[in-house]
Design a protein around this motif. Structure first.
Motif, PDB file in Angstrom:
ATOM      1  N   ASN A  63       0.485  -0.749   0.117  1.00  0.00           N
ATOM      2  CA  ASN A  63       0.073  -0.540  -0.106  1.00  0.00           C
ATOM      3  C   ASN A  63       1.074   1.511  -0.070  1.00  0.00           C
ATOM      4  O   ASN A  63      -0.324   2.270  -0.509  1.00  0.00           O
ATOM      5  N   GLY A  64       1.634   0.917   0.556  1.00  0.00           N
ATOM      6  CA  GLY A  64       3.277   2.324   0.381  1.00  0.00           C
ATOM      7  C   GLY A  64       3.523   3.180   1.572  1.00  0.00           C
ATOM      8  O   GLY A  64       2.475   2.321   2.450  1.00  0.00           O
ATOM      9  N   THR A  65       4.191   3.819   1.967  1.00  0.00           N
ATOM     10  CA  THR A  65       4.715   4.764   2.737  1.00  0.00           C
ATOM     11  C   THR A  65       4.414   6.200   2.263  1.00  0.00           C
ATOM     12  O   THR A  65       5.331   6.584   1.063  1.00  0.00           O
ATOM     13  N   ALA A  66       4.067   6.918   3.288  1.00  0.00           N
ATOM     14  CA  ALA A  66       4.098   8.520   3.160  1.00  0.00           C
ATOM     15  C   ALA A  66       6.118   8.574   3.307  1.00  0.00           C
ATOM     16  O   ALA A  66       6.674   8.384   4.177  1.00  0.00           O
ATOM     17  N   VAL A  67       6.472   9.014   2.117  1.00  0.00           N
ATOM     18  CA  VAL A  67       7.724   9.491   1.812  1.00  0.00           C
ATOM     19  C   VAL A  67       8.023  11.250   1.628  1.00  0.00           C
ATOM     20  O   VAL A  67       7.165  11.725   0.922  1.00  0.00           O
ATOM     21  N   ILE A  68       8.982  11.494   1.986  1.00  0.00           N
ATOM     22  CA  ILE A  68      10.009  13.289   2.098  1.00  0.00           C
ATOM     23  C   ILE A  68      10.731  12.803   0.456  1.00  0.00           C
ATOM     24  O   ILE A  68      11.606  12.215   0.931  1.00  0.00           O
ATOM     25  N   VAL A  69      10.498  13.466  -0.440  1.00  0.00           N
ATOM     26  CA  VAL A  69      11.718  13.175  -1.816  1.00  0.00           C
ATOM     27  C   VAL A  69      11.885  14.296  -2.027  1.00  0.00           C
ATOM     28  O   VAL A  69      11.522  15.393  -2.697  1.00  0.00           O
ATOM     29  N   ARG A  70      13.118  14.563  -2.175  1.00  0.00           N
ATOM     30  CA  ARG A  70      13.936  16.174  -2.370  1.00  0.00           C
ATOM     31  C   ARG A  70      14.679  15.473  -3.197  1.00  0.00           C
ATOM     32  O   ARG A  70      15.844  14.237  -3.225  1.00  0.00           O
ATOM     33  N   PRO A  71      15.379  16.296  -4.725  1.00  0.00           N
ATOM     34  CA  PRO A  71      16.412  15.816  -5.533  1.00  0.00           C
ATOM     35  C   PRO A  71      17.652  16.108  -5.107  1.00  0.00           C
ATOM     36  O   PRO A  71      17.062  16.920  -4.859  1.00  0.00           O
ATOM     37  N   VAL A  72      18.170  15.198  -5.760  1.00  0.00           N
ATOM     38  CA  VAL A  72      19.820  15.548  -5.325  1.00  0.00           C
ATOM     39  C   VAL A  72      20.156  15.628  -6.738  1.00  0.00           C
ATOM     40  O   VAL A  72      21.293  16.425  -6.546  1.00  0.00           O
ATOM     41  N   THR A  73      20.143  15.491  -8.074  1.00  0.00           N
ATOM     42  CA  THR A  73      20.364  15.943  -9.133  1.00  0.00           C
ATOM     43  C   THR A  73      18.935  15.300 -10.097  1.00  0.00           C
ATOM     44  O   THR A  73      18.270  15.438  -9.926  1.00  0.00           O
TER      45      THR A  73
END
Length: 374
Positions: free
Chosen positions: A139-149
């Protein structure tokens, strides 16, 4: 023509190095490609160019050992690629997702990536399946996504606490992940209180830490007991009252000019699970110092005997020879009764000593103190 061929070989070799480096970097659980198709393209390139790229550098190095290592790298790559085939269909699915999944969309059930729910600066919050947990994280997990490149991003789970109001809502469902600062503090305190209750439960002894502070050496019948076992602090976590008016997890009885006994069940981290402390004295005559020790730890028994003056520690979950540690007459433990009130049913004192197991191991008990009701 030869110059063009040399240029193509050099470009292919350096492309192999770059793709292999990216593949190794994304072995970190938090680092991943921003687009699934880019991940598959990098993996495929790293394997298809392995022999030509490694061969290019191997023929140009003067170090024979380095040249041999470079020639072995592509072989190792392809052996690793063939290993999933041992898992049959699951292995084929893994190889497909690793090399041939050229899905260019960011979202959707198949990719395991949901649409962005919140945004703050360049970071977004979304639900997605965590790598290495695809079977247990459907079902997925709430995540914080930060671009690196432009190619990579850093993915971290949101965690047990909600996000603050500095995040911009992109999807109404994202509001469920936001709370005010006051709510965050209250939630954190509630969570810590919940952990505290778990620590106070005999069924959750694995949560008790060695670093717990020892209780104060009081004389008020507070229902506490603590000591240090080889320098690691122990204390009872069950401070509620039982039906007899005593403290849960502690059984105490004492009679002037008669026997004194104290049994306390303390939690321990796994794999020991439970630590049981026993103080036994055959002739208790009030305030003062007593020396406790049996003839030998081989005499360890829960049955009362004339030799039943001892300090004992029992660790459940350990091997039999090191399960029971006991004070012996040749090196007795010391028990000091500092307070005894028969009318108020309060007894308090201190204890210390070196305990011995059947196998010959020793355990040092220091800073022992108790303040309990009978």
């Amino acid at each position: 023509m030869l110059k063009v061929r040399a240029l193509v070989l050099a470009m292919g070799a350096w492309l192999w190095v770059a793709c292999l480096a990216l593949t190794l970097l994304t072995c970190l659980p938090q680092l991943d490609f921003r687009v699934v198709a880019h991940r598959s393209l990098v993996h495929s390139t790293a394997w298809l160019l392995a022999f030509s790229g490694a061969g290019y550098f191997a023929t140009r190095t003067t170090n024979s050992a380095l040249g041999a290592l470079l020639r072995w790298i592509p072989r190792v790559q392809w052996v690793l690629a063939a290993l999933p085939l041992l898992m049959l269909w699951y292995g084929l699915f893994f190889l497909y997702s690793f090399f041939l999944d050229f899905n260019v969309t960011k979202e959707g059930f198949e990719s395991g990536i949901g649409s962005p729910l919140l945004r703050r600066g360049s970071a977004v919050v979304r639900y997605q399946r965590i790598r290495w947990q695809s079977e247990s994280d459907i079902n997925g997990t709430a995540v914080i996504v930060r671009p690196v490149t432009q190619l990579l991003e850093w993915v971290t789970p949101v965690g047990p606490y909600k996000l603050d109001s500095t995040w911009t809502v992109l999807d109404p469902y994202g509001r469920t992940l936001i709370s005010s600062r006051y709510e965050q503090v209250a939630q954190q305190r509630k969570f810590e209180h919940y952990l505290g209750r778990l620590q106070a439960s005999a069924d959750s002894a694995n949560l008790v830490r060695d670093a717990l502070p020892l209780p104060a050496a009081t004389q008020l019948g507070t229902g506490t007991i603590g000591y240090a076992a080889n320098g690691k602090n122990r204390q009872n976590r069950l401070t509620g009252r039982n039906d007899q008016g005593g403290t849960d997890g502690i059984d105490v009885h004492a009679r002037l000019n008669g026997p004194l006994g104290l049994d306390a069940n303390l939690g321990l981290p796994a794999p020991n699970n439970t630590e049981w402390l026993t103080i036994a004295l055959t002739n208790f005559h009030g305030l003062g110092t007593y020396y406790l020790g049996r003839r030998s730890p081989l005499d360890a028994s829960f049955m009362p005997t004339a030799d039943a003056n001892y300090l004992q520690l029992t660790r459940l979950g350990t091997d039999e020879k090191n399960r029971i540690y006991m004070s012996v007459a040749a090196q007795p433990a010391r028990l000091t009764i500092t307070h005894f009130n028969a009318k108020q049913n309060i007894i308090a004192g201190t204890f210390e000593g070196t305990l011995h197991s059947i196998s010959g191991d020793t355990l040092r008990i220091s800073q022992g103190r108790f303040d309990v009701t009978l």
